[in-house]
Design an enzyme around this catalytic site. Structure first.
Site, PDB file in Angstrom:
ATOM      1  N   PRO A 142      14.778 -12.879  -7.252  1.00 40.07           N
ATOM      2  CA  PRO A 142      14.248 -13.248  -5.946  1.00 40.07           C
ATOM      3  C   PRO A 142      13.915 -12.025  -5.086  1.00 40.07           C
ATOM      4  O   PRO A 142      14.644 -11.035  -5.105  1.00 40.07           O
ATOM      5  CB  PRO A 142      15.405 -14.033  -5.314  1.00 40.07           C
ATOM      6  CG  PRO A 142      16.635 -13.437  -5.931  1.00 40.07           C
ATOM      7  CD  PRO A 142      16.246 -13.022  -7.339  1.00 40.07           C
TER       8      PRO A 142
ATOM      9  N   ARG B  33      -0.125  -8.711   5.345  1.00 38.99           N
ATOM     10  CA  ARG B  33      -0.197 -10.076   4.811  1.00 38.99           C
ATOM     11  C   ARG B  33      -1.323 -10.921   5.413  1.00 38.99           C
ATOM     12  O   ARG B  33      -2.030 -11.608   4.675  1.00 38.99           O
ATOM     13  CB  ARG B  33       1.158 -10.788   4.933  1.00 38.99           C
ATOM     14  CG  ARG B  33       2.269 -10.099   4.130  1.00 38.99           C
ATOM     15  CD  ARG B  33       3.579 -10.883   4.113  1.00 38.99           C
ATOM     16  NE  ARG B  33       3.415 -12.150   3.450  1.00 38.99           N
ATOM     17  CZ  ARG B  33       3.328 -13.326   4.056  1.00 38.99           C
ATOM     18  NH1 ARG B  33       3.440 -13.412   5.369  1.00 38.99           N
ATOM     19  NH2 ARG B  33       3.145 -14.408   3.366  1.00 38.99           N
TER      20      ARG B  33
ATOM     21  N   GLY C 105      10.378 -16.197  -6.659  1.00 38.74           N
ATOM     22  CA  GLY C 105       9.309 -17.086  -6.210  1.00 38.74           C
ATOM     23  C   GLY C 105       9.654 -18.112  -5.162  1.00 38.74           C
ATOM     24  O   GLY C 105       8.748 -18.722  -4.588  1.00 38.74           O
TER      25      GLY C 105
ATOM     26  N   TYR D 277      -3.860 -12.015   2.617  1.00 43.31           N
ATOM     27  CA  TYR D 277      -3.729 -13.390   2.111  1.00 43.31           C
ATOM     28  C   TYR D 277      -4.079 -14.429   3.165  1.00 43.31           C
ATOM     29  O   TYR D 277      -3.738 -15.609   2.981  1.00 43.31           O
ATOM     30  CB  TYR D 277      -2.279 -13.698   1.703  1.00 43.31           C
ATOM     31  CG  TYR D 277      -1.552 -12.681   0.875  1.00 43.31           C
ATOM     32  CD1 TYR D 277      -2.018 -12.320  -0.390  1.00 43.31           C
ATOM     33  CD2 TYR D 277      -0.369 -12.120   1.332  1.00 43.31           C
ATOM     34  CE1 TYR D 277      -1.310 -11.413  -1.157  1.00 43.31           C
ATOM     35  CE2 TYR D 277       0.344 -11.206   0.561  1.00 43.31           C
ATOM     36  CZ  TYR D 277      -0.137 -10.855  -0.681  1.00 43.31           C
ATOM     37  OH  TYR D 277       0.569  -9.965  -1.436  1.00 43.31           O
TER      38      TYR D 277
ATOM     39  N   CYS E  88      -9.941   0.243  12.851  1.00 42.48           N
ATOM     40  CA  CYS E  88     -11.393   0.034  12.861  1.00 42.48           C
ATOM     41  C   CYS E  88     -11.833  -0.816  11.668  1.00 42.48           C
ATOM     42  O   CYS E  88     -12.510  -0.342  10.760  1.00 42.48           O
ATOM     43  CB  CYS E  88     -12.103   1.372  12.866  1.00 42.48           C
ATOM     44  SG  CYS E  88     -11.629   2.327  14.303  1.00 42.48           S
TER      45      CYS E  88
END
Ligand SMILES: *Cc1c(COP(=O)(O)O)cnc(C)c1O
Length: 425
Positions: A285, A323, A239, A327, A353
């Site tokens: 990790p 990403r 994290g 997000y 598209c």
């Protein structure tokens, strides 16, 4: 220090020019720095020196075999989330005895595979999973080492899609149910209760939520000990965030500082209540090992000057780097060659598209059609999330070691993409 820097106006990965890499391997291509990868792993390994600790790289962040091999040679274990990832560890020469298996939906086949390779531990996320694993292990005449993924209900203060430690999350066993679930596990004959784990979220810039989660795990370990259920390891998950360099975002906590504080807390607890007897500590990790090791190298196809916005259309797309679309992630973009031309503001988009197919928005870039760009900090959750949408072959991957470039994954051809399909006879 970054391994990506300009030399005579051309961006390099270590000692290799990204222009030369694009010429040799084409675009889009992921380019990774071996030195950065090893330095990132060392920041964990050094802080664990002399302790009973294991760094299990969360390989869903980047599972290229060459990366796994480099980490395995440094002594890394692996956190896997599927049987396929275990097969990758084996193909890369990793040690299955250093593998932990996370995830909410492990199938019978995946459990069998992992048991047959005698993995270190299953991180179990529910009571039905305990029963399934007990049955599978029993049928194989084995005992499965297990840890329960506990949901400590701390707010990781990150994007909702990557926060995993709150009550409403699909992950883990609720803190309030943990004791009872451990009692169930301890009573099952083919399970060996071994540890406890949590993983509260990703891209955490501050370690306070992780230290808070640690307090909650410690509390449970002592309550279980009082009932005669002794745990041998504690796994705090992954994290720790990395520096995507978005303006106004604070810098992430250095890994060494975080581990220092974590071990200090653990030592104080062991000294106060366990006569100083140590407990094995596991880390998972992902992003902080590989995120800043890589860039995504892409070429500008066209510039399109619209009435309201300017578009820089490149040959990489959301299928290569999901990403931003997934997000709304901010990732830095830079031209490979500093040409001194006047900058304009662009949305950098791919050829797919979908309006969601963008890589960066409102960026001042001095570029022309045909120029090369890089997307920085693309080493984690880049290639592993890539898809073949629009029948686009996935990018090539290159690892740079000094000035030597190793092609570690070939670019996919369209024929590779439909090779498993057939017409109705
Ligand atoms: C994804 C994941 C990790 C790695 O998270 P990072 O933020 O990349 O460090 C660790 N553990 C589990 C269980 C995960 O699902």
């Amino acid at each position: 220090m970054s391994q990506f820097s300009y030399k005579d106006g051309v961006l390099h990965a270590e000692g290799a020019s990204l222009s030369a890499i694009a010429g040799e391997f084409g675009t889009p291509t992921y380019v990774y720095s071996k030195a950065r990868l090893l330095a990132n792993f060392a920041s964990y390994a050094d802080a664990c020196q002399g302790r009973d600790a294991l760094v299990c790289y969360a390989m869903k962040a980047n599972s290229n075999l060459a990366i796994l091999d480099l980490l395995a040679r440094e002594g890394a274990g692996f956190d896997i989330v599927s049987g396929g990832e275990l097969l990758r560890v084996l193909a890369a020469g990793g040690d299955p005895r250093k593998v932990i298996f996370s995830g909410v939906g492990k199938s019978v086949e995946e459990m069998r595979l992992a048991l047959s390779h005698d993995i270190l531990c299953f991180n179990v996320e529910s009571i039905p999973e305990l029963h399934r694993l007990n049955e599978v292990a029993g049928a194989m005449g084995k005992q499965a080492r297990i840890s329960l993924r506990v949901n400590p209900n701390v707010d990781a203060k990150t994007h909702p899609y990557i926060a995993t430690g709150l009550k409403a999350s699909k992950f883990g066993v609720a803190f309030s149910d943990a004791l009872e679930t451990y009692r169930t596990a301890a009573a099952l004959p083919h399970l060996q209760v071994s540890g406890i784990d949590c993983h509260i979220g990703s891209q955490l810039l501050d370690d306070a939520p992780l230290l808070e989660a640690l307090d909650r795990l410690i509390e449970l370990i002592d309550q279980l000990g009082a009932e005669g259920i002794e745990l041998h390891h504690l796994d705090i998950g992954g994290g720790i965030g990395i520096d995507y360099r978005e303006a106004g975002e604070s810098a992430p906590v250095p890994v060494g500082d975080y581990l220092g504080r974590l071990f200090a807390k653990i030592d104080a607890w062991r000294n106060a209540r366990h006569d100083g007897k140590p407990i094995k500590v596991i880390f998972e990790p992902g992003r902080s090992i590989v995120g800043d090791t890589g860039v995504l190298l892409t070429r500008v196809e066209f510039l399109k000057h619209g009435e309201e916005r300017n578009f820089c259309i490149v040959d990489a797309a959301m299928n290569d780097m999901a990403r931003p679309a997934l997000y709304q992630a901010w990732m830095d973009m830079q031209p490979v060659v500093q040409n001194g031309a006047a900058a304009a503001t662009y949305d950098v988009v791919g050829p797919i598209c979908e309006s969601g197919d963008w890589l960066a928005r409102d960026r001042a870039l001095a570029v022309e059609a045909g120029d090369l760009l890089v997307m920085h900090t693309a080493g984690a959750y880049g290639m592993t999330m890539a898809s073949n949408y629009n029948t686009r072959g996935r990018a090539a991957e290159v690892i740079v070691d000094g000035s030597v470039c190793h092609l570690v994954r070939q670019r996919e051809n369209p024929a590779d993409l439909y090779a498993l399909e057939s017409l109705i006879k």
